[in-house]
Design a protein around this motif. Structure first.
Motif, mmCIF file in Angstrom:
data_model
loop_
_atom_site.group_PDB
_atom_site.id
_atom_site.type_symbol
_atom_site.label_atom_id
_atom_site.label_comp_id
_atom_site.label_asym_id
_atom_site.label_seq_id
_atom_site.Cartn_x
_atom_site.Cartn_y
_atom_site.Cartn_z
ATOM 1 N N THR A 110 0.850 -1.186 0.000
ATOM 2 C CA THR A 110 0.000 0.000 0.000
ATOM 3 C C THR A 110 0.890 1.243 0.000
ATOM 4 O OG1 THR A 110 -1.591 -1.206 1.373
ATOM 5 C CG2 THR A 110 -1.898 1.175 1.182
ATOM 6 N N ILE A 112 1.473 4.936 0.913
ATOM 7 C CA ILE A 112 0.964 5.963 1.822
ATOM 8 C C ILE A 112 1.995 7.076 1.900
ATOM 9 C CG2 ILE A 112 0.035 6.491 4.111
ATOM 10 C CD1 ILE A 112 -0.427 3.515 4.531
ATOM 11 N N GLU A 113 1.608 8.255 1.478
ATOM 12 C CA GLU A 113 2.406 9.482 1.568
ATOM 13 C C GLU A 113 3.682 9.429 0.735
ATOM 14 O OE1 GLU A 113 2.745 10.092 5.780
ATOM 15 O OE2 GLU A 113 0.807 11.113 5.880
ATOM 16 N N ASP A 114 4.723 8.757 1.214
ATOM 17 C CA ASP A 114 6.012 8.839 0.520
ATOM 18 C C ASP A 114 6.677 7.493 0.297
ATOM 19 O OD1 ASP A 114 6.639 8.227 3.142
ATOM 20 O OD2 ASP A 114 8.280 9.677 3.302
ATOM 21 N N ARG A 115 5.986 6.400 0.633
ATOM 22 C CA ARG A 115 6.623 5.098 0.520
ATOM 23 C C ARG A 115 5.581 3.996 0.318
ATOM 24 N NH1 ARG A 115 9.342 5.405 6.274
ATOM 25 N NH2 ARG A 115 9.220 7.604 5.638
ATOM 26 N N TYR A 116 6.088 2.841 -0.084
ATOM 27 C CA TYR A 116 5.255 1.657 -0.253
ATOM 28 C C TYR A 116 5.383 0.797 0.999
ATOM 29 C CZ TYR A 116 5.398 3.065 -5.156
ATOM 30 O OH TYR A 116 5.299 3.782 -6.331
ATOM 31 N N TRP A 117 4.284 0.675 1.717
ATOM 32 C CA TRP A 117 4.271 -0.145 2.920
ATOM 33 C C TRP A 117 3.910 -1.580 2.552
ATOM 34 C CZ3 TRP A 117 6.044 1.473 7.503
ATOM 35 C CH2 TRP A 117 6.144 2.857 7.717
ATOM 36 N N TYR A 133 8.761 -1.545 4.592
ATOM 37 C CA TYR A 133 8.502 -0.524 3.576
ATOM 38 C C TYR A 133 9.661 -0.435 2.600
ATOM 39 C CZ TYR A 133 11.567 2.567 6.325
ATOM 40 O OH TYR A 133 12.638 3.112 6.998
ATOM 41 N N ARG A 159 -4.467 5.770 3.303
ATOM 42 C CA ARG A 159 -4.160 7.083 3.891
ATOM 43 C C ARG A 159 -4.453 7.020 5.378
ATOM 44 N NH1 ARG A 159 -8.642 9.798 5.503
ATOM 45 N NH2 ARG A 159 -10.603 9.569 4.330
ATOM 46 N N LYS A 160 -3.928 8.017 6.106
ATOM 47 C CA LYS A 160 -4.238 8.108 7.524
ATOM 48 C C LYS A 160 -5.709 8.481 7.714
ATOM 49 C CE LYS A 160 0.404 9.420 9.060
ATOM 50 N NZ LYS A 160 1.244 10.486 9.670
ATOM 51 N N TYR A 165 -2.410 5.999 11.158
ATOM 52 C CA TYR A 165 -2.406 4.860 10.240
ATOM 53 C C TYR A 165 -3.502 3.889 10.668
ATOM 54 C CZ TYR A 165 2.244 6.517 8.833
ATOM 55 O OH TYR A 165 3.295 7.276 8.375
ATOM 56 N N ASP A 189 2.399 5.647 14.554
ATOM 57 C CA ASP A 189 3.769 5.552 14.053
ATOM 58 C C ASP A 189 4.084 4.247 13.328
ATOM 59 O OD1 ASP A 189 3.663 3.791 16.158
ATOM 60 O OD2 ASP A 189 5.123 4.847 17.400
#
Length: 324
Positions: A110, A112-117, A133, A159-160, A165, A189
């Motif tokens: 997934t 989210i924001e700046d990276r692939y989790w 990530y 997204r948050k 999260y 976090d």
């Protein structure tokens, strides 16, 4: 209806057959990934795909010929033809002590924001939810496990929500889990998880009577979060895995707006019914084009191969709201 998933003009796509009225229809050349398509592979299934730059990347469950369960990286120009690495992903540890993994399987990815989790079922004194990530699909970092054992099907929201999260999961046991409900948890976090809420219980209708689990990351629309989830029926011939859909509240996703009584896809084709674990369709990843509402859904078939199906997001939501 608004879809908050981004434009994806190169989404893999095949039109619905003229003779079909199905909401979800299979790719005519399934399975798209054969069981032995990677080096030393016994089977490749239950794998996660995401858009990456102008192409596609993925994290794939590959059980090797010793039947070790692990995850590998893969790339594709079109989302259909894939090249999968010869070896499992080597994670850089970000844990307090080195966190051993007895196995890794059923990943989700997934952005989210700046990276692939990346989340997966991680072997740590039994199954729990591993978290890692990557920024570039070159270096991969592993964090602390999200939950205590035993847990499966860790699926992040894209997204948050209310500044946190959010993840769906299914608490389980150390075996083949003849039970299971979907829960919601949140974290400030990605390490400390709490505020656990029951989302859905099994037993709603027969195809989902034994257990249920979240599939791909939920898709955000102005109608709510669209969640594809698998359900399991215990028949006289063993387990049968199908999948349906639910619509969750945007701000309180543990509140179900609508849930499917009927399945969207069940194991009916030979590659879904014959394999290492017969009679399984298991959704793991979904690509969406917000402009057209097209979706491409990747699912594991018979715990052996990867297959692909298509649909229109607005048709599925209308079916959930008005026809079901």
């Amino acid at each position: 209806m608004k879809i908050f998933a981004g434009k994806l003009s190169n989404i893999p796509w095949q039109e619905r057959p003229k003779e079909s009225s199905e909401l979800i229809w299979r790719y005519s050349n399934n399975p798209i990934i054969k069981r032995d398509q990677a080096k030393d592979a016994n089977s490749i299934f239950n794998s996660a795909v995401v858009p990456f730059k102008d192409t596609f990347a993925g994290v794939f469950r590959v059980d090797d010929r010793a039947r070790n369960m692990n995850i590998r990286r893969g790339f594709s120009n079109d989302g259909i033809n894939w090249k999968i690495d010869d070896k499992p992903i080597e994670f850089i540890q970000e844990t307090r002590d080195e966190l051993k993994s007895e196995y890794k399987y059923d990943p989700r990815v997934t952005f989210i924001e700046d990276r692939y989790w990346i989340t997966w079922c991680n072997g740590y004194n039994g199954p729990t939810i591993g978290v890692g990530y990557t920024f570039d699909f070159e270096k991969f970092y592993q964090m602390e496990n999200a939950f205590l054992p035993f847990n499966r099907n860790g699926v992040l929201f894209p997204r948050k929500i209310n500044g946190k999260y959010a993840m769906l999961s299914r608490p389980s046991d150390n075996g083949h889990t003849p039970f299971g409900d979907i829960f919601y948890s949140e974290s400030p976090d990605m390490i400390h998880w709490g505020v656990h809420r029951l989302v859905m219980k099994s037993g709603y209708t027969p195809w989902q009577s034994l257990k249920i689990g979240a599939g791909p990351s939920p898709i955000e629309t102005d109608e709510g979060w669209l969640l594809f989830y698998h359900g399991v029926l215990l028949s006289c011939n063993g387990y049968v895995y199908s999948f349906g859909a639910a619509l969750l509240d945007l701000d309180k996703p543990w509140k179900v707006i609508k849930r499917s009584k009927s399945y969207l896809l069940s194991p009916q084709k030979p590659y879904e019914c014959v394999g290492d674990v017969p009679n399984v369709v298991f959704p793991v990843a979904c690509l969406v084009d917000s402009e057209t509402g097209r979706l491409a859904l990747y699912y594991g078939a018979a715990d052996t191969v990867v297959s692909l199906a298509f649909g229109y997001l607005h048709e599925i939501i209308d079916w959930l709201k008005y026809e079901n």
